[in-house]
Design a protein around this motif. Structure first.
Motif, short mmCIF file in Angstrom:
data_model
loop_
_atom_site.label_atom_id
_atom_site.label_comp_id
_atom_site.label_asym_id
_atom_site.label_seq_id
_atom_site.Cartn_x
_atom_site.Cartn_y
_atom_site.Cartn_z
N LEU A 275 -7.12 -15.43 -23.09
CA LEU A 275 -5.75 -15.29 -22.56
C LEU A 275 -5.69 -14.42 -21.32
O LEU A 275 -4.61 -14.04 -20.87
CB LEU A 275 -4.84 -14.69 -23.63
N SER A 276 -6.84 -14.10 -20.73
CA SER A 276 -6.85 -13.12 -19.64
C SER A 276 -6.08 -13.59 -18.41
O SER A 276 -5.55 -12.76 -17.66
CB SER A 276 -8.29 -12.76 -19.27
N LEU A 277 -5.97 -14.90 -18.17
CA LEU A 277 -5.19 -15.38 -17.03
C LEU A 277 -3.73 -15.00 -17.18
O LEU A 277 -3.03 -14.76 -16.19
CB LEU A 277 -5.33 -16.90 -16.88
N TYR A 278 -3.26 -14.92 -18.42
CA TYR A 278 -1.84 -14.70 -18.68
C TYR A 278 -1.52 -13.25 -19.05
O TYR A 278 -0.36 -12.84 -18.98
CB TYR A 278 -1.37 -15.61 -19.81
N SER A 279 -2.51 -12.50 -19.46
CA SER A 279 -2.25 -11.16 -19.99
C SER A 279 -2.58 -10.05 -19.01
O SER A 279 -2.32 -8.88 -19.28
CB SER A 279 -3.05 -10.94 -21.27
N GLU A 280 -3.14 -10.39 -17.85
CA GLU A 280 -3.56 -9.38 -16.89
C GLU A 280 -3.09 -9.77 -15.50
O GLU A 280 -2.76 -10.92 -15.23
CB GLU A 280 -5.09 -9.24 -16.89
N VAL A 281 -3.05 -8.79 -14.59
CA VAL A 281 -2.84 -9.09 -13.18
C VAL A 281 -4.14 -9.69 -12.66
O VAL A 281 -5.22 -9.12 -12.82
CB VAL A 281 -2.47 -7.83 -12.38
N VAL A 282 -4.06 -10.89 -12.06
CA VAL A 282 -5.24 -11.56 -11.55
C VAL A 282 -5.17 -11.55 -10.02
O VAL A 282 -4.09 -11.51 -9.43
CB VAL A 282 -5.34 -13.01 -12.07
N GLU A 283 -6.33 -11.60 -9.38
CA GLU A 283 -6.39 -11.55 -7.92
C GLU A 283 -7.07 -12.78 -7.37
O GLU A 283 -8.01 -13.30 -7.96
CB GLU A 283 -7.12 -10.29 -7.44
N ALA A 284 -6.59 -13.23 -6.22
CA ALA A 284 -7.21 -14.32 -5.48
C ALA A 284 -6.94 -14.08 -4.00
O ALA A 284 -5.79 -13.89 -3.62
CB ALA A 284 -6.66 -15.67 -5.92
N ASN A 308 13.70 -20.00 -17.15
CA ASN A 308 12.96 -18.91 -17.78
C ASN A 308 11.47 -19.06 -17.49
O ASN A 308 10.95 -20.16 -17.45
CB ASN A 308 13.15 -18.88 -19.29
N THR A 309 10.82 -17.91 -17.27
CA THR A 309 9.37 -17.84 -17.25
C THR A 309 8.94 -16.93 -18.40
O THR A 309 9.40 -15.79 -18.48
CB THR A 309 8.84 -17.28 -15.92
N ALA A 310 8.10 -17.44 -19.28
CA ALA A 310 7.63 -16.67 -20.42
C ALA A 310 6.22 -16.17 -20.14
O ALA A 310 5.31 -16.97 -19.88
CB ALA A 310 7.64 -17.54 -21.68
N PHE A 311 6.05 -14.85 -20.19
CA PHE A 311 4.73 -14.24 -20.01
C PHE A 311 4.14 -13.92 -21.38
O PHE A 311 4.88 -13.52 -22.30
CB PHE A 311 4.84 -12.97 -19.17
N LEU A 312 2.84 -14.09 -21.52
CA LEU A 312 2.17 -13.87 -22.80
C LEU A 312 1.70 -12.42 -22.92
O LEU A 312 1.04 -11.89 -22.03
CB LEU A 312 0.96 -14.80 -22.93
N VAL A 313 2.06 -11.78 -24.01
CA VAL A 313 1.63 -10.42 -24.30
C VAL A 313 0.75 -10.47 -25.55
O VAL A 313 1.25 -10.56 -26.67
CB VAL A 313 2.84 -9.49 -24.55
N PRO A 314 -0.58 -10.46 -25.38
CA PRO A 314 -1.48 -10.64 -26.52
C PRO A 314 -1.31 -9.55 -27.59
O PRO A 314 -1.08 -8.38 -27.28
CB PRO A 314 -2.88 -10.56 -25.90
N GLN A 315 -1.42 -9.99 -28.83
CA GLN A 315 -1.42 -9.08 -29.97
C GLN A 315 -2.83 -9.09 -30.56
O GLN A 315 -3.22 -10.03 -31.25
CB GLN A 315 -0.40 -9.53 -31.01
N TYR A 316 -3.61 -8.08 -30.22
CA TYR A 316 -5.02 -8.07 -30.59
C TYR A 316 -5.24 -7.57 -32.02
O TYR A 316 -4.40 -6.86 -32.58
CB TYR A 316 -5.82 -7.22 -29.61
N GLU A 317 -6.39 -7.94 -32.54
CA GLU A 317 -6.76 -7.54 -33.90
C GLU A 317 -6.78 -6.02 -34.03
O GLU A 317 -6.37 -5.46 -35.04
CB GLU A 317 -8.14 -8.11 -34.22
N ASN A 318 -7.25 -5.35 -32.99
CA ASN A 318 -7.27 -3.89 -32.96
C ASN A 318 -5.93 -3.40 -32.42
O ASN A 318 -5.60 -3.59 -31.25
CB ASN A 318 -8.41 -3.40 -32.07
N THR A 319 -5.13 -2.75 -33.26
CA THR A 319 -3.79 -2.34 -32.85
C THR A 319 -3.80 -1.26 -31.77
O THR A 319 -2.75 -0.96 -31.19
CB THR A 319 -3.00 -1.80 -34.07
N THR A 320 -4.98 -0.71 -31.49
CA THR A 320 -5.08 0.25 -30.39
C THR A 320 -4.62 -0.39 -29.08
O THR A 320 -4.13 0.30 -28.18
CB THR A 320 -6.53 0.75 -30.24
N PHE A 321 -4.74 -1.71 -28.98
CA PHE A 321 -4.39 -2.41 -27.75
C PHE A 321 -2.99 -3.01 -27.80
O PHE A 321 -2.60 -3.77 -26.92
CB PHE A 321 -5.44 -3.49 -27.45
N SER A 322 -2.24 -2.67 -28.82
CA SER A 322 -0.85 -3.11 -28.89
C SER A 322 0.01 -2.20 -28.01
O SER A 322 -0.18 -0.98 -27.97
CB SER A 322 -0.34 -3.06 -30.33
#
Length: 541
Positions: A275-284, A308-322
């Motif tokens: 999901l990195s294309l949607y969950s991070e700022v990407v550069e080109a 509407n534009t819906a952005f994805l906010v990943p919910q990772y297995e490790n809650t440290t990254f929530s």
């Protein structure tokens, strides 16, 4: 030239070709554009170079509608305006946003997206963005991460560009100060617009200490923000009952904000999905971007949906990254920490401190997680929340109006009655259902839409975007300004900024604000005489 009105010695009126009240992104871009065309500008700003609590307090007002919004703390009354704390996410309004849409009452701008396209291209550099290209297919080959394999006839990918973000006070202080065609007065609060029969004769400005200044110009532009623009017109009622431009009781109406919410969850069938294309700022090509999901325009038209534009906010297995700790308290805490890290006194320190103290438990969680993240693995992406600033439909009952309480200048303060229609959230619910259908058809998982029926309006928070209140229409019965942003009933008075938007779309408004300022500059250049090179029609100090 930049002058502090508190130290200005002359008592003579100042004259210029164009008077611009408000030195935020709209006013600064307009002044620079006009100066570049050889037109002399008097630019006036209520605040100074930085935050000042007594000036900021002029924004104070009541909230009487939806309580999940704010009148004063979301704006900055200083040189550079609210660009001092914006997040920098940018996209143009979509072509569909300008259309009169079935199912969206009061929609339809008098101009089209193609009318604004050349001005969007001119606006990009002001916000330190990349090329004027928001087509996903053009950028996709340069992305390292893959797009989700969704049927483009069902759901597409939307590109937003990320400004650094541009701080206008830092970036444009010197260009304004050094421009021989611009005279900028600080601590100059607009306190009166004096009319002849059908035109502005002059404007009066004052410091909080009582030092006044009269400005005469051929053309006047109010660029003070979505709420303040309406407040100014409503308070100038000595010569026109009900205020300037308010002959049809439209000033202050159709207030819109974006429906900020993180609601709806994508549950993925494959927990190893990238999901990195949607969950991070990407550069080109040196351009920073964020990518979200958007329905095709033909589906929006067929289903009569808001944008509407819906952005994805990943919910990772490790809650440290929530990031579920990111509320108002965390935003205030971050502002304090960033300011101290740069050796600066935080803006709105007392207010931000109180917000942080009230939310101390979740801030502690956030600090712990940030400390631990470099040493932990994210684990699987179990799901992704849908985050959005969804479009609100234009509603005449959603409005700004004056109350009896007054500010130090005797001007009445405002009440904000922000009203969200249940149909706005039902439109978002249907949008999520269609995104879910596309995800299911691709075998990627399913979507829990989250929005109840009937909807709970408390899930929506302010996007801090003040839109509408002096809306654009060719018909004075349905709008305050015409297609050139001129107040219908005053031949030399114009409005600038997001208050002129007819609909809000889903894109963050700053890029469109600057594009409209560039367009207004071109219009004014055709009607305002250009002085000789190096000459100034503004009075001497």
């Amino acid at each position: 030239m930049i002058i502090d009105l508190r130290d200005y010695s002359s008592h003579e009126p100042v004259a210029g070709s164009v008077c611009v009240a408000g030195a935020g992104p709209a006013g600064i871009a307009l002044a620079l554009e006009l100066a570049g065309k050889g037109i002399d500008v008097v630019l006036l700003e209520s605040g100074g170079h930085g935050y000042e609590s007594d000036t900021q307090a002029l924004y104070e007002g009541d909230v009487v509608g939806d309580a999940n919004t704010d009148v004063a703390s979301s704006r900055l009354r200083e040189f550079g305006g609210t660009s001092g704390h914006w997040t920098g996410l940018c996209a143009p309004l979509d072509p569909i946003d300008f259309e009169a849409r079935p199912g969206v009452p009061h929609s339809g701008w008098p101009i089209s997206r193609t009318d604004l396209d050349p001005y969007y291209a001119r606006a990009q550099p002001y916000l330190q963005l990349g090329p004027f290209d928001y087509t996903f297919a053009d950028w996709e080959p340069q992305f390292d991460a893959p797009a989700l394999p969704l049927d483009p006839a069902m759901v597409g990918d939307a590109v937003y560009q990320q400004s650094p973000p541009t701080r206008f006070a830092e970036t444009y202080w010197d260009p304004i100060a050094e421009n021989p065609r611009i005279r900028c007065f600080l601590h100059a609060n607009l306190i009166d617009i004096a009319l002849t029969d059908d035109a502005v004769d002059h404007c009066e400005f004052s410091t909080l200490e009582g030092r006044t200044l009269r400005v005469r110009a051929e053309t006047y532009v109010i660029a003070c923000g979505g709420i303040e623009n309406a407040r100014i017109l409503l308070n100038c009622d000595k010569q026109r009952a009900g205020g300037i431009g308010n002959e049809n009781d439209l000033v202050g109406r159709y207030f819109m904000d974006h429906l900020n919410c993180e609601i709806g969850t994508v549950l993925f069938a494959d927990e190893t999905i990238d999901l990195s294309l949607y969950s991070e700022v990407v550069e080109a090509d040196g351009t920073a971007m964020q990518v979200g999901l958007k329905l095709p325009f033909d589906i929006m038209r067929r289903e009569q949906l808001l944008n509407n534009t819906a952005f994805l906010v990943p919910q990772y297995e490790n809650t440290t990254f929530s990031n579920d700790f990111r509320g108002h308290g965390w935003v205030s805490f971050s502002a304090i920490v960033k300011a101290f890290a740069h050796g600066q006194r935080p803006d709105r320190f007392a207010e931000n401190y109180c917000n942080a103290v009230e939310d101390a438990d979740t801030i502690a969680v956030g600090v712990y997680r940030h400390v631990m993240r470099p040493f932990a693995a994210k684990g699987r992406a179990l799901a992704a929340k849908l985050r959005q600033d969804a479009e609100q439909s234009p509603n005449p009952a959603s409005r700004v109006y004056l109350v009896e309480d007054t500010d130090p200048f005797g001007w009445r303060r405002i009440a904000l009655d922000w009203q969200i229609a249940p149909s706005d959230l039902l439109s978002l619910r249907r949008t999520h259902e269609l995104i879910g259908a596309a995800i299911g058809a691709a075998g990627l998982g399913r979507v829990n839409v989250g929005i109840t029926e009937p909807p709970d309006l408390d899930v929506v928070f302010t996007g801090y975007h003040h839109i509408g209140t002096t809306r654009m229409s060719d018909d004075p019965r349905t709008g305050v300004v015409d297609r050139n942003c001129r107040v219908h009933s005053v031949k030399n008075l114009y409005m600038a900024g997001s208050s002129v938007f007819t609909t809000a779309g889903t894109a963050n408004p700053t890029l469109t604000i600057v594009a409209l300022a560039a367009r207004l500059a071109d219009h004014l250049a055709g009607i305002v005489p250009v002085t000789a090179k190096g000459a100034r029609s503004i009075g001497k100090s």
